[in-house]
Design a protein around this motif. Structure first.
Motif, PDB file in Angstrom:
ATOM      1  N   VAL A  41      33.223  14.705  21.559  1.00  0.00           N
ATOM      2  CA  VAL A  41      33.408  15.841  22.274  1.00  0.00           C
ATOM      3  C   VAL A  41      32.321  16.727  22.093  1.00  0.00           C
ATOM      4  CG1 VAL A  41      35.262  18.090  22.847  1.00  0.00           C
ATOM      5  CG2 VAL A  41      36.017  15.544  22.499  1.00  0.00           C
ATOM      6  N   TYR A  74      29.029  15.361  23.750  1.00  0.00           N
ATOM      7  CA  TYR A  74      28.991  15.560  25.392  1.00  0.00           C
ATOM      8  C   TYR A  74      29.083  17.084  25.890  1.00  0.00           C
ATOM      9  CZ  TYR A  74      28.951  10.621  25.848  1.00  0.00           C
ATOM     10  OH  TYR A  74      28.542   9.521  25.576  1.00  0.00           O
ATOM     11  N   THR A  75      29.995  17.968  25.195  1.00  0.00           N
ATOM     12  CA  THR A  75      29.678  19.397  25.482  1.00  0.00           C
ATOM     13  C   THR A  75      28.310  20.179  25.261  1.00  0.00           C
ATOM     14  OG1 THR A  75      30.822  20.221  23.456  1.00  0.00           O
ATOM     15  CG2 THR A  75      32.270  19.756  25.322  1.00  0.00           C
ATOM     16  N   ASP A  76      27.848  19.736  24.080  1.00  0.00           N
ATOM     17  CA  ASP A  76      26.481  20.155  23.832  1.00  0.00           C
ATOM     18  C   ASP A  76      25.383  19.504  24.563  1.00  0.00           C
ATOM     19  OD1 ASP A  76      27.697  21.678  21.863  1.00  0.00           O
ATOM     20  OD2 ASP A  76      27.104  20.574  20.059  1.00  0.00           O
ATOM     21  N   GLY A 116      26.943  19.799  28.878  1.00  0.00           N
ATOM     22  CA  GLY A 116      27.660  20.861  29.103  1.00  0.00           C
ATOM     23  C   GLY A 116      29.009  20.606  29.891  1.00  0.00           C
ATOM     24  N   LEU A 117      29.594  19.528  29.579  1.00  0.00           N
ATOM     25  CA  LEU A 117      31.109  19.062  29.904  1.00  0.00           C
ATOM     26  C   LEU A 117      31.779  20.006  29.376  1.00  0.00           C
ATOM     27  CD1 LEU A 117      30.700  15.225  29.778  1.00  0.00           C
ATOM     28  CD2 LEU A 117      29.850  16.811  31.801  1.00  0.00           C
ATOM     29  N   SER A 118      33.291  20.329  29.895  1.00  0.00           N
ATOM     30  CA  SER A 118      34.173  20.905  29.246  1.00  0.00           C
ATOM     31  C   SER A 118      35.265  19.954  29.057  1.00  0.00           C
ATOM     32  CB  SER A 118      34.441  22.235  29.916  1.00  0.00           C
ATOM     33  OG  SER A 118      34.962  21.711  31.357  1.00  0.00           O
ATOM     34  N   ALA A 119      36.016  20.223  27.943  1.00  0.00           N
ATOM     35  CA  ALA A 119      37.231  19.520  27.415  1.00  0.00           C
ATOM     36  C   ALA A 119      38.352  19.914  28.310  1.00  0.00           C
ATOM     37  CB  ALA A 119      37.667  19.729  26.037  1.00  0.00           C
ATOM     38  N   THR A 153      42.708  17.257  25.139  1.00  0.00           N
ATOM     39  CA  THR A 153      42.371  16.179  23.814  1.00  0.00           C
ATOM     40  C   THR A 153      43.907  15.893  23.216  1.00  0.00           C
ATOM     41  OG1 THR A 153      42.338  18.273  22.525  1.00  0.00           O
ATOM     42  CG2 THR A 153      40.460  17.347  23.356  1.00  0.00           C
ATOM     43  N   LEU A 195      37.235  14.806  29.325  1.00  0.00           N
ATOM     44  CA  LEU A 195      35.947  15.944  29.774  1.00  0.00           C
ATOM     45  C   LEU A 195      36.035  16.053  31.147  1.00  0.00           C
ATOM     46  CD1 LEU A 195      33.724  15.187  26.788  1.00  0.00           C
ATOM     47  CD2 LEU A 195      35.506  16.378  26.673  1.00  0.00           C
ATOM     48  N   ASP A 196      35.600  17.154  31.694  1.00  0.00           N
ATOM     49  CA  ASP A 196      35.402  17.250  33.092  1.00  0.00           C
ATOM     50  C   ASP A 196      33.856  17.082  33.182  1.00  0.00           C
ATOM     51  OD1 ASP A 196      34.715  17.965  35.809  1.00  0.00           O
ATOM     52  OD2 ASP A 196      35.374  20.068  35.615  1.00  0.00           O
TER      53      ASP A 196
END
Length: 119
Positions: A24, A27-29, A32-35, A38, A46-47
């Motif tokens: 998580v 992929y967010t870093d 830039g995907l957002s959870a 979880t 993730l979006d």
């Protein structure tokens, strides 16, 4: 596809990972995907811009480490019948998961797909 067959949609892309929390964060870093959701160290959604990236920890990895599209259907058993009639094979029969019923199959070219729907 026959007119009377319901259309499936890709609900997510199943992506096995060894550590859901670290994945998580990556992929967010990195992208830039957002959870969206979880479930501890089992699973995270993730979006990814209209498509969900499903990070599956070892307990939720139903494909043996293979990334695969997951097709959401209304009736898993009926979808598997259509899949085999069209030349695909079932690798892992339908089973109740923590959030849905799911099965693993292959298309005629050996590509892994997940078929899932309501319990």
């Amino acid at each position: 596809m026959p007119d009377d067959s319901p259309q499936a949609r890709i609900g997510n892309v199943h992506h096995p990972v060894g550590d859901v929390g670290a994945a998580v964060a990556f992929y967010t870093d990195a992208f830039g995907l957002s959870a969206l959701f979880t479930d501890g160290d089992r699973y995270a959604a993730l979006d990814a811009g209209g498509t969900k990236l499903a990070l599956a920890g070892p307990a939720e990895d139903v494909t043996g480490g293979v990334a695969a599209p997951s097709f959401k259907v209304d009736d898993v058993a009926a979808a598997l019948e259509r899949l085999t009639s069209a030349g695909g094979t079932v690798v892992r029969d339908a089973e109740a998961g923590p959030h849905e019923t799911r099965a693993v199959a292959r298309d005629p070219w050996g590509n892994t797909v997940i078929v899932y729907g309501p319990r």
